[in-house]
Motif scaffolding. Structure first.
Motif, PDB file in Angstrom:
ATOM      1  N   LEU A  69       2.258   4.433  -8.305  1.00 43.23           N
ATOM      2  CA  LEU A  69       2.459   3.962  -6.937  1.00 43.23           C
ATOM      3  C   LEU A  69       3.129   2.598  -6.901  1.00 43.23           C
ATOM      4  O   LEU A  69       3.941   2.319  -6.008  1.00 43.23           O
ATOM      5  CB  LEU A  69       1.121   3.908  -6.201  1.00 43.23           C
ATOM      6  CG  LEU A  69       0.496   5.265  -5.844  1.00 43.23           C
ATOM      7  CD1 LEU A  69      -0.934   5.089  -5.357  1.00 43.23           C
ATOM      8  CD2 LEU A  69       1.333   5.969  -4.778  1.00 43.23           C
ATOM      9  N   GLU A  70       2.803   1.738  -7.865  1.00 40.20           N
ATOM     10  CA  GLU A  70       3.453   0.422  -7.930  1.00 40.20           C
ATOM     11  C   GLU A  70       4.950   0.559  -8.177  1.00 40.20           C
ATOM     12  O   GLU A  70       5.733  -0.272  -7.722  1.00 40.20           O
ATOM     13  CB  GLU A  70       2.824  -0.418  -9.032  1.00 40.20           C
ATOM     14  CG  GLU A  70       1.456  -0.966  -8.687  1.00 40.20           C
ATOM     15  CD  GLU A  70       0.909  -1.889  -9.762  1.00 40.20           C
ATOM     16  OE1 GLU A  70       0.013  -2.687  -9.461  1.00 40.20           O
ATOM     17  OE2 GLU A  70       1.386  -1.817 -10.916  1.00 40.20           O
ATOM     18  N   ARG A 105       6.726   3.067  -7.090  1.00 34.06           N
ATOM     19  CA  ARG A 105       7.333   3.681  -5.901  1.00 34.06           C
ATOM     20  C   ARG A 105       7.279   2.766  -4.683  1.00 34.06           C
ATOM     21  O   ARG A 105       8.224   2.714  -3.896  1.00 34.06           O
ATOM     22  CB  ARG A 105       6.610   5.011  -5.596  1.00 34.06           C
ATOM     23  CG  ARG A 105       7.149   5.755  -4.385  1.00 34.06           C
ATOM     24  CD  ARG A 105       8.567   6.228  -4.613  1.00 34.06           C
ATOM     25  NE  ARG A 105       9.077   6.946  -3.448  1.00 34.06           N
ATOM     26  CZ  ARG A 105       9.646   6.384  -2.387  1.00 34.06           C
ATOM     27  NH1 ARG A 105       9.775   5.061  -2.355  1.00 34.06           N
ATOM     28  NH2 ARG A 105      10.083   7.103  -1.384  1.00 34.06           N
ATOM     29  N   PHE A 106       6.185   2.030  -4.511  1.00 35.00           N
ATOM     30  CA  PHE A 106       6.007   1.187  -3.321  1.00 35.00           C
ATOM     31  C   PHE A 106       5.623  -0.245  -3.742  1.00 35.00           C
ATOM     32  O   PHE A 106       4.516  -0.703  -3.430  1.00 35.00           O
ATOM     33  CB  PHE A 106       4.917   1.764  -2.414  1.00 35.00           C
ATOM     34  CG  PHE A 106       5.121   3.195  -2.036  1.00 35.00           C
ATOM     35  CD1 PHE A 106       6.056   3.550  -1.075  1.00 35.00           C
ATOM     36  CD2 PHE A 106       4.365   4.201  -2.639  1.00 35.00           C
ATOM     37  CE1 PHE A 106       6.236   4.878  -0.723  1.00 35.00           C
ATOM     38  CE2 PHE A 106       4.535   5.525  -2.299  1.00 35.00           C
ATOM     39  CZ  PHE A 106       5.488   5.875  -1.331  1.00 35.00           C
ATOM     40  N   TYR A 147       5.135  -4.234  -3.936  1.00 35.95           N
ATOM     41  CA  TYR A 147       5.079  -5.414  -3.063  1.00 35.95           C
ATOM     42  C   TYR A 147       6.064  -6.453  -3.582  1.00 35.95           C
ATOM     43  O   TYR A 147       6.828  -7.034  -2.821  1.00 35.95           O
ATOM     44  CB  TYR A 147       3.654  -5.963  -3.066  1.00 35.95           C
ATOM     45  CG  TYR A 147       3.405  -7.087  -2.082  1.00 35.95           C
ATOM     46  CD1 TYR A 147       2.981  -6.822  -0.785  1.00 35.95           C
ATOM     47  CD2 TYR A 147       3.560  -8.414  -2.462  1.00 35.95           C
ATOM     48  CE1 TYR A 147       2.729  -7.842   0.115  1.00 35.95           C
ATOM     49  CE2 TYR A 147       3.308  -9.444  -1.568  1.00 35.95           C
ATOM     50  CZ  TYR A 147       2.890  -9.162  -0.286  1.00 35.95           C
ATOM     51  OH  TYR A 147       2.655 -10.190   0.598  1.00 35.95           O
ATOM     52  N   ARG A 149       9.142  -6.477  -5.903  1.00 34.60           N
ATOM     53  CA  ARG A 149      10.028  -5.473  -6.474  1.00 34.60           C
ATOM     54  C   ARG A 149      10.464  -5.788  -7.899  1.00 34.60           C
ATOM     55  O   ARG A 149      10.667  -4.884  -8.711  1.00 34.60           O
ATOM     56  CB  ARG A 149      11.261  -5.291  -5.586  1.00 34.60           C
ATOM     57  CG  ARG A 149      10.924  -4.698  -4.233  1.00 34.60           C
ATOM     58  CD  ARG A 149      12.149  -4.331  -3.428  1.00 34.60           C
ATOM     59  NE  ARG A 149      11.778  -3.663  -2.179  1.00 34.60           N
ATOM     60  CZ  ARG A 149      11.497  -2.378  -2.071  1.00 34.60           C
ATOM     61  NH1 ARG A 149      11.558  -1.613  -3.145  1.00 34.60           N
ATOM     62  NH2 ARG A 149      11.149  -1.856  -0.913  1.00 34.60           N
ATOM     63  N   LEU A 200       1.152  -3.261  -4.569  1.00 31.58           N
ATOM     64  CA  LEU A 200       1.472  -2.214  -3.603  1.00 31.58           C
ATOM     65  C   LEU A 200       1.763  -2.827  -2.238  1.00 31.58           C
ATOM     66  O   LEU A 200       0.999  -3.651  -1.746  1.00 31.58           O
ATOM     67  CB  LEU A 200       0.291  -1.245  -3.454  1.00 31.58           C
ATOM     68  CG  LEU A 200       0.075  -0.213  -4.550  1.00 31.58           C
ATOM     69  CD1 LEU A 200      -1.181   0.595  -4.263  1.00 31.58           C
ATOM     70  CD2 LEU A 200       1.275   0.718  -4.661  1.00 31.58           C
ATOM     71  N   ASP A 201       2.834  -2.373  -1.642  1.00 30.19           N
ATOM     72  CA  ASP A 201       3.193  -2.847  -0.305  1.00 30.19           C
ATOM     73  C   ASP A 201       2.581  -1.894   0.720  1.00 30.19           C
ATOM     74  O   ASP A 201       3.245  -1.000   1.252  1.00 30.19           O
ATOM     75  CB  ASP A 201       4.714  -2.894  -0.164  1.00 30.19           C
ATOM     76  CG  ASP A 201       5.150  -3.661   1.071  1.00 30.19           C
ATOM     77  OD1 ASP A 201       4.299  -4.351   1.671  1.00 30.19           O
ATOM     78  OD2 ASP A 201       6.334  -3.577   1.436  1.00 30.19           O
ATOM     79  N   VAL A 202       1.286  -2.077   0.963  1.00 33.46           N
ATOM     80  CA  VAL A 202       0.575  -1.203   1.903  1.00 33.46           C
ATOM     81  C   VAL A 202       0.143  -2.006   3.118  1.00 33.46           C
ATOM     82  O   VAL A 202      -0.151  -3.197   3.024  1.00 33.46           O
ATOM     83  CB  VAL A 202      -0.658  -0.548   1.246  1.00 33.46           C
ATOM     84  CG1 VAL A 202      -0.241   0.382   0.136  1.00 33.46           C
ATOM     85  CG2 VAL A 202      -1.625  -1.593   0.726  1.00 33.46           C
ATOM     86  N   GLU A 245      -2.892  -6.271   0.764  1.00 32.62           N
ATOM     87  CA  GLU A 245      -2.166  -7.120   1.703  1.00 32.62           C
ATOM     88  C   GLU A 245      -2.896  -8.427   1.994  1.00 32.62           C
ATOM     89  O   GLU A 245      -2.261  -9.434   2.303  1.00 32.62           O
ATOM     90  CB  GLU A 245      -1.875  -6.365   3.003  1.00 32.62           C
ATOM     91  CG  GLU A 245      -3.102  -5.842   3.725  1.00 32.62           C
ATOM     92  CD  GLU A 245      -2.738  -4.903   4.863  1.00 32.62           C
ATOM     93  OE1 GLU A 245      -1.927  -5.268   5.734  1.00 32.62           O
ATOM     94  OE2 GLU A 245      -3.268  -3.764   4.873  1.00 32.62           O
TER      95      GLU A 245
END
Length: 284
Positions: A26-27, A29-30, A32, A34, A179-181, A194
């Protein structure tokens, strides 16, 4: 009961390994941050030294400490919570421990002495799913003894320890994950990356977002901080922290070197917008 323990003895490590792999994917793919690499700086130190070796050895020590406490007090024979349903036992110990860890965590950021054993956790300059594993051995010894001793002394079902350990491990990976959640209103109840990434922000000095699982502790006690922008970085900018595992452990007991930079503001706000250019004069 023995069957449940046997099942969770297999489920617990399986869930933890699957969660670790999932967060790594997940890190990618998404992300926080880059530019952050999968095998970031000191990845193997954190994985082998902290997550595996230290966790295993301290687990043996803590088990012996708790067994000694029980032998001295005999409290587990009272079986205060043994009659409770297992889900209620899990909920009780998760919530009460989360309040404890919020309080102790906040104290660590206020006490120069306790900060020395918490400093290692904040030394990583690249926060990811594995960063939660980096904690000083003495900090783990204190916190996990206080965490798991009540389960034994109050007579919790044996599988409750395994269930709670699994929750701790998976949630610790989640809140540190790159993760950018965005969870919206849920972030006022359940903690996530976050907010927790701001806890590790290099510009935060006095500490914010101390909660582990339940974010409402921070909102309730006025320590929540969730600005719309991202931190400028992570880690410690006032000291050169050792890179080797044993040196990191010893660092807490040595005189702290003078600060490299003056302390930054507790909470850095986003830079002010540039002033508007003066209006052109009206044609005469």
């Amino acid at each position: 009961m023995l069957h449940a323990v046997a099942v969770w003895s297999i489920l617990s490590p399986s869930i933890i390994v699957v969660a670790a792999i999932a967060f790594m994917l997940l890190e990618r793919r998404f992300p926080y941050t880059r530019a952050q690499k999968l095998l970031r700086d000191l990845f193997w130190t954190d994985l082998l030294g902290y997550a595996l070796l230290q966790s295993y050895l301290l687990g043996l020590v803590i088990a012996q400490v708790i067994a000694w406490l029980d032998a001295q007090t005999g409290l587990s024979r009272v079986r205060l919570v043994s009659g409770w349903p297992v889900p209620l036992q899990v909920a009780f110990f998760v919530i009460t421990h989360d309040l404890y860890i919020y309080s102790f965590h906040r104290l660590q950021h206020r006490s120069p002495l306790l900060w020395r054993i918490h400093e290692a956790h904040h030394a990583t300059a690249e926060v990811d799913w594995l960063s939660g594993a980096r904690s000083h051995a003495l900090e783990i010894l204190i916190n996990q003894t206080i965490e798991f001793a009540p389960l034994v002394l109050l007579g919790a079902a044996p599988q409750v320890t395994l269930i709670k350990l699994t929750l701790d491990a998976v949630w610790g990976m989640y809140i540190h994950a790159n993760l950018d959640v965005h969870t919206g209103r849920w972030q006022r109840f359940l903690n996530g990356p976050e907010m927790h990434r701001w806890h590790h922000a290099v510009e935060i000095r006095d500490g914010v977002n101390f909660a582990t699982k339940f974010a409402f502790w921070d909102w309730l006690f006025g320590t929540a901080y969730q600005p719309p922008h991202k931190p400028r970085g992570y880690g410690l900018d006032d000291v050169v922290f050792p890179r080797r595992f044993l040196a990191q452990q010893l660092f807490a007991f040595l005189p702290r070197p003078p600060a490299l930079v003056p302390p930054a503001a507790t909470r850095e706000e986003p830079p002010a917008a540039a002033p508007e250019p003066p209006a052109a004069p009206a044609p005469g």
